[in-house]
Design an enzyme around this catalytic site. Sequence first.
Site, PDB file in Angstrom:
ATOM      1  CD  GLU A 166      -2.917  -0.912   1.895  1.00  0.00           C
ATOM      2  OE1 GLU A 166      -2.427  -0.552   3.304  1.00  0.00           O
ATOM      3  OE2 GLU A 166      -3.721  -1.573   2.282  1.00  0.00           O
ATOM      4  CD  GLU A 353      -3.745  -5.813   3.739  1.00  0.00           C
ATOM      5  OE1 GLU A 353      -4.762  -4.885   4.236  1.00  0.00           O
ATOM      6  OE2 GLU A 353      -2.533  -6.049   3.450  1.00  0.00           O
TER       7      GLU A 353
HETATM    8  C1  PNW Z   1      -4.562  -1.777   5.223  1.00  0.00           C
HETATM    9  N1  PNW Z   1      -6.749   3.771   5.888  1.00  0.00           N
HETATM   10  O1  PNW Z   1      -4.451  -0.549   6.507  1.00  0.00           O
HETATM   11  C2  PNW Z   1      -3.246  -2.292   5.581  1.00  0.00           C
HETATM   12  O2  PNW Z   1      -2.605  -3.421   4.682  1.00  0.00           O
HETATM   13  C3  PNW Z   1      -3.521  -3.295   6.663  1.00  0.00           C
HETATM   14  O3  PNW Z   1      -1.733  -3.424   7.650  1.00  0.00           O
HETATM   15  C4  PNW Z   1      -4.464  -2.801   8.176  1.00  0.00           C
HETATM   16  O4  PNW Z   1      -4.263  -3.737   9.199  1.00  0.00           O
HETATM   17  C5  PNW Z   1      -5.871  -3.047   7.210  1.00  0.00           C
HETATM   18  O5  PNW Z   1      -5.256  -2.462   5.730  1.00  0.00           O
HETATM   19  C6  PNW Z   1      -6.300  -2.640   8.000  1.00  0.00           C
HETATM   20  O6  PNW Z   1      -7.015  -1.399   8.169  1.00  0.00           O
HETATM   21  C7  PNW Z   1      -5.272   0.305   5.554  1.00  0.00           C
HETATM   22  O7  PNW Z   1      -7.339   4.930   6.446  1.00  0.00           O
HETATM   23  C8  PNW Z   1      -5.402   1.551   7.081  1.00  0.00           C
HETATM   24  O8  PNW Z   1      -7.633   4.438   4.255  1.00  0.00           O
HETATM   25  C9  PNW Z   1      -6.124   2.393   7.290  1.00  0.00           C
HETATM   26  C10 PNW Z   1      -6.454   2.750   5.745  1.00  0.00           C
HETATM   27  C11 PNW Z   1      -6.230   2.010   4.503  1.00  0.00           C
HETATM   28  C12 PNW Z   1      -5.682   0.588   4.780  1.00  0.00           C
END
Ligand code: PNW
Length: 448
Positions: A166, A353
């Site tokens: 990401e 994911e």
């Molecule tokens: C992803 N947002 O994170 C990550 O790859 C993981 O480590 C995480 O635990 C999972 O999604 C769930 O959140 C994100 O705020 C965290 O837009 C935050 C965001 C997007 C992805």
Amino acid sequence: MANIQFPQDFVWGTATASYQIEGAYQEDGRGLSIWDTFSHTPGNVFNGDTGDVACDSYHRYEEDIALLKRLGVKAYRFSIAWPRIYPQGTGELNEKGLDYYRRVVDALLAAGIEPCVTLYHWDLPQALQDKGGWANRDAIAAFTNYAETVFKAFDGKIKQWITFNETWCVSFLSNYIGAHAPGNRDLQLAVTIAHNCMVAHGEAVKKFRALGIQGEIGTTHNLYWFEPYTTKPEDVAAARRNRAYNNEWFMEPTFKGTYPPFMVDWFRAKGAEVPIEPGDMETIAQPIDFIGVNFYSGGFGRYKKDEGLFDCEEVQVGFDKTFMDWNVYPDGLYKVLSWVKEEYGDVPIYITENGACYDDELTADNRVHDARRADYYKKHFIQCHRLIESGVPLKGYFAWSLLDNFEWAEGYRKRFGIVYTNYETLERHPKDSYYFIQQVIKDNGFEA
Ligand code: PNW
């Protein structure tokens, strides 16, 4: 009732990330990462939670792998903590850090599970941050050196590699929005970091090829499906910008070696330029073997002057929400991956994911009846099947996450696991969604 069957070679898996599960943050020579600094600074993470202990997977990985084996997955996606391998980011190698992953990889292989490894899931060595982090182009060479070390150490054992998890989160969420480490709020910095990370990805892919490492390599982008609420041109344009922020800004360089011009103009108008050096775009667009997609949500937007970065406001259309307040939009998964194929061709796709957060409760007999999470999975599995039927080369699916873990700025209160983590005892308890997925994997399908 329809009988949903997946192809024989479809890869079922689950995913985690080093900082979110390992703990043991000062053990066996691990250096500090930007997440140690960030989480130990008051006000950044809910409740002051840190990853010091997390799920203690550093000591309990055998138990985690036993859970994976019982689940029946073919593959497990986890990440290597750069500061365990190079405590200072560059320079001296820490063999003890490599040893931990040797134990994990050997245990996975012994259990018949393919390791799928992410090289960078956000734990940048603090020593590199002290020199400017990803904004300093020296980080690119440091990353390539770290990648080379682990490629060689695990050649022939790890067959699926992901350079970055990401890049949008690494750049914009962490350096423009400021919600994640290192917590900056500067658009130019975010644009620069997105670019440098993509160059680092390309350099690692070049290194992988030059070394003749076995297996496949790709990157993971978090894609979001954002649609215009009306067909009015200003709404279409606003929603398009919002979508491109997550999708095209990363997908176009990765596959076409260009940035979307309308976004370049938009960022320029906000005072941010992409610092492209000669050769960068070719490096970024190195051919990759697959694209990893993290999908959680989507939504609808319309034009609203001065709303956010893109003059776009989200319109609430009555989606179910998870405990993260994210829209549940399974159709969005179908739409976004159909778009990937349409736009970027037949590159193999892995959903690296997908999953949901709910406020789970452990019952007296250590069960978690998370019917909503199982339903979330089922709805997304149906879309996966639809995608395959329609000819999209979707090769595998990794549920986020194996375990409840350190959910970044949200700390431990937000649970994404299909296994419940009791943070007092560190015991793991499979939830109902775990048993649902176990059955789906066993039958390689389900009745919908
Ligand atoms: C992803 N947002 O994170 C990550 O790859 C993981 O480590 C995480 O635990 C999972 O999604 C769930 O959140 C994100 O705020 C965290 O837009 C935050 C965001 C997007 C992805």
